[in-house]
Design a protein around this motif. Structure first.
Motif, PDB file in Angstrom:
ATOM      1  N   GLU A 100     -18.343   2.697  18.467  1.00 40.79           N
ATOM      2  CA  GLU A 100     -18.224   4.114  18.831  1.00 40.79           C
ATOM      3  C   GLU A 100     -18.402   4.316  20.334  1.00 40.79           C
ATOM      4  N   GLU A 101     -19.361   3.588  20.922  1.00 35.19           N
ATOM      5  CA  GLU A 101     -19.551   3.671  22.383  1.00 35.19           C
ATOM      6  C   GLU A 101     -18.312   3.160  23.116  1.00 35.19           C
ATOM      7  N   ALA A 102     -17.762   2.049  22.619  1.00 37.68           N
ATOM      8  CA  ALA A 102     -16.561   1.475  23.242  1.00 37.68           C
ATOM      9  C   ALA A 102     -15.384   2.428  23.120  1.00 37.68           C
ATOM     10  N   GLN A 103     -15.242   3.050  21.964  1.00 41.14           N
ATOM     11  CA  GLN A 103     -14.137   3.993  21.760  1.00 41.14           C
ATOM     12  C   GLN A 103     -14.262   5.182  22.702  1.00 41.14           C
ATOM     13  N   PHE A 104     -15.488   5.618  22.955  1.00 34.35           N
ATOM     14  CA  PHE A 104     -15.714   6.723  23.885  1.00 34.35           C
ATOM     15  C   PHE A 104     -15.239   6.350  25.297  1.00 34.35           C
ATOM     16  N   LEU A 105     -15.423   5.072  25.671  1.00 35.36           N
ATOM     17  CA  LEU A 105     -15.013   4.622  27.010  1.00 35.36           C
ATOM     18  C   LEU A 105     -13.503   4.500  27.158  1.00 35.36           C
ATOM     19  N   TYR A 106     -12.808   4.291  26.040  1.00 40.45           N
ATOM     20  CA  TYR A 106     -11.355   4.100  26.117  1.00 40.45           C
ATOM     21  C   TYR A 106     -10.689   5.469  26.196  1.00 40.45           C
ATOM     22  N   ARG A 107     -10.218   5.830  27.383  1.00 40.08           N
ATOM     23  CA  ARG A 107      -9.639   7.159  27.604  1.00 40.08           C
ATOM     24  C   ARG A 107      -8.121   7.135  27.689  1.00 40.08           C
ATOM     25  N   GLY A 108      -7.510   6.074  27.217  1.00 41.23           N
ATOM     26  CA  GLY A 108      -6.063   5.948  27.307  1.00 41.23           C
ATOM     27  C   GLY A 108      -5.691   4.618  27.930  1.00 41.23           C
ATOM     28  N   ASP A 109      -4.414   4.370  28.052  1.00 37.57           N
ATOM     29  CA  ASP A 109      -3.952   3.101  28.595  1.00 37.57           C
ATOM     30  C   ASP A 109      -4.454   2.889  30.020  1.00 37.57           C
ATOM     31  N   TYR A 110      -4.755   1.657  30.321  1.00 44.07           N
ATOM     32  CA  TYR A 110      -5.299   1.241  31.611  1.00 44.07           C
ATOM     33  C   TYR A 110      -4.363   1.621  32.753  1.00 44.07           C
ATOM     34  N   LEU A 111      -4.864   2.432  33.680  1.00 41.80           N
ATOM     35  CA  LEU A 111      -4.133   2.859  34.886  1.00 41.80           C
ATOM     36  C   LEU A 111      -2.739   3.413  34.587  1.00 41.80           C
ATOM     37  N   GLU A 112      -2.629   4.170  33.496  1.00 42.23           N
ATOM     38  CA  GLU A 112      -1.310   4.698  33.117  1.00 42.23           C
ATOM     39  C   GLU A 112      -0.778   5.724  34.113  1.00 42.23           C
ATOM     40  N   GLN A 113      -1.657   6.368  34.871  1.00 39.44           N
ATOM     41  CA  GLN A 113      -1.215   7.363  35.837  1.00 39.44           C
ATOM     42  C   GLN A 113      -0.964   6.778  37.233  1.00 39.44           C
ATOM     43  N   ASP A 114      -1.263   5.485  37.394  1.00 41.87           N
ATOM     44  CA  ASP A 114      -1.132   4.849  38.697  1.00 41.87           C
ATOM     45  C   ASP A 114       0.337   4.698  39.094  1.00 41.87           C
ATOM     46  N   VAL A 115       0.632   5.002  40.331  1.00 44.04           N
ATOM     47  CA  VAL A 115       1.998   4.889  40.847  1.00 44.04           C
ATOM     48  C   VAL A 115       2.508   3.450  40.723  1.00 44.04           C
ATOM     49  N   PHE A 116       1.618   2.494  40.939  1.00 41.90           N
ATOM     50  CA  PHE A 116       2.001   1.085  40.896  1.00 41.90           C
ATOM     51  C   PHE A 116       1.577   0.446  39.576  1.00 41.90           C
ATOM     52  N   ASP A 123       3.045  -0.627  36.992  1.00 44.08           N
ATOM     53  CA  ASP A 123       3.792  -1.757  36.429  1.00 44.08           C
ATOM     54  C   ASP A 123       3.127  -3.091  36.729  1.00 44.08           C
ATOM     55  N   CYS A 124       2.468  -3.199  37.866  1.00 43.43           N
ATOM     56  CA  CYS A 124       1.813  -4.471  38.195  1.00 43.43           C
ATOM     57  C   CYS A 124       0.574  -4.699  37.331  1.00 43.43           C
ATOM     58  N   PHE A 125       0.145  -3.649  36.614  1.00 46.70           N
ATOM     59  CA  PHE A 125      -1.002  -3.776  35.711  1.00 46.70           C
ATOM     60  C   PHE A 125      -0.569  -3.824  34.245  1.00 46.70           C
ATOM     61  N   ALA A 126       0.715  -3.998  33.985  1.00 59.46           N
ATOM     62  CA  ALA A 126       1.258  -3.927  32.623  1.00 59.46           C
ATOM     63  C   ALA A 126       0.594  -4.930  31.685  1.00 59.46           C
ATOM     64  N   GLU A 127       0.403  -6.151  32.154  1.00 62.21           N
ATOM     65  CA  GLU A 127      -0.180  -7.191  31.299  1.00 62.21           C
ATOM     66  C   GLU A 127      -1.620  -6.840  30.920  1.00 62.21           C
ATOM     67  N   GLU A 128      -2.391  -6.386  31.904  1.00 64.68           N
ATOM     68  CA  GLU A 128      -3.788  -6.012  31.636  1.00 64.68           C
ATOM     69  C   GLU A 128      -3.849  -4.774  30.744  1.00 64.68           C
ATOM     70  N   ARG A 129      -2.929  -3.847  30.958  1.00 62.58           N
ATOM     71  CA  ARG A 129      -2.858  -2.640  30.131  1.00 62.58           C
ATOM     72  C   ARG A 129      -2.600  -3.012  28.671  1.00 62.58           C
ATOM     73  N   GLU A 130      -1.657  -3.939  28.479  1.00 60.08           N
ATOM     74  CA  GLU A 130      -1.315  -4.411  27.137  1.00 60.08           C
ATOM     75  C   GLU A 130      -2.513  -5.111  26.481  1.00 60.08           C
ATOM     76  N   ARG A 131      -3.188  -5.953  27.245  1.00 59.52           N
ATOM     77  CA  ARG A 131      -4.340  -6.695  26.716  1.00 59.52           C
ATOM     78  C   ARG A 131      -5.456  -5.751  26.294  1.00 59.52           C
ATOM     79  N   LEU A 132      -5.771  -4.776  27.143  1.00 63.15           N
ATOM     80  CA  LEU A 132      -6.826  -3.824  26.808  1.00 63.15           C
ATOM     81  C   LEU A 132      -6.421  -2.935  25.631  1.00 63.15           C
ATOM     82  N   GLY A 133      -5.124  -2.625  25.539  1.00 61.91           N
ATOM     83  CA  GLY A 133      -4.626  -1.866  24.398  1.00 61.91           C
ATOM     84  C   GLY A 133      -4.835  -2.624  23.095  1.00 61.91           C
TER      85      GLY A 133
END
Length: 199
Positions: free
Chosen positions: A66-82, A84-94
């Protein structure tokens, strides 16, 4: 200097000490041990929950999830202009997030909290409607709640989503589960008809 002053002020506002940034020659270094990073703590809590769940300390595992779920606010750096360079990490955290939801649903089911388990599965399917494993879990939990009709409808929904998105049928194990649920429903109908005839 102005940028570093602004950065230090922001870090201070976030609770970091003045030593969070070190000067190294003509460069600056952010000390990782001096700042709290949400994704690191998210992963740590999921790992801790997994270990507790393996030792059948379900209440404690659920608290971690439950604590971990509270910390997950959406895909990793989804609003970041760049981003795409975080796509792999975003996928892994997802994927870590989806594992968290799987395990959280399992914990609720172990405590026979099937309503909560159903809610977790539905949340996961909002995040990823094609995740077949959650359709299966959801079907099983609905059966435990006595909602065989909903479980059957869930299979048909899964079938429809997979056909629309990928042009495929559900996996054989999902289809076997569906057949088993149908047989269970037919057996219940047959038993109720026999009872009503004997009355």
């Amino acid at each position: 200097k102005v940028t570093m002053y602004y950065l230090r002020t922001q870090l201070r506002t976030g609770g970091a000490g003045d030593d969070a940034i070190q000067t190294v020659g003509n460069a600056y270094l952010l000390r990782r041990d001096a700042v709290w990073v949400d994704w690191e703590n998210f992963e740590k809590l999921v790992t801790e929950g997994r270990a507790l769940q393996a030792r059948e300390r379900i209440d404690e595992a659920l608290r971690c999830y439950e604590e971990a779920q509270f910390l997950y606010r959406g895909d990793y750096l989804e609003q970041d202009v760049f981003a795409d360079c975080f796509a792999e990490e975003r996928e892994r955290l997802g994927e870590v997030y989806m594992e968290l939801l799987t395990r959280k649903a399992e914990c609720h089911a172990q405590r026979e909290e099937y309503v909560e388990a159903v809610q977790v599965c539905r949340k996961a399917l909002v995040h990823d409607p094609c995740r077949e494993s959650f359709h299966c879990q959801l079907m099983q939990y609905l059966v435990h709640l006595g909602r065989v009709d909903w479980a059957i409808a869930q299979y048909r929904h899964c079938q429809s989503v997979l056909a629309r998105e990928f042009g495929v049928d559900p996996m054989p194990e999902t289809h076997r589960l569906y057949k088993h649920i149908l047989e269970q429903q037919n057996a219940e109908v047959s038993t109720s008809q026999t009872v009503s005839l004997s009355v």
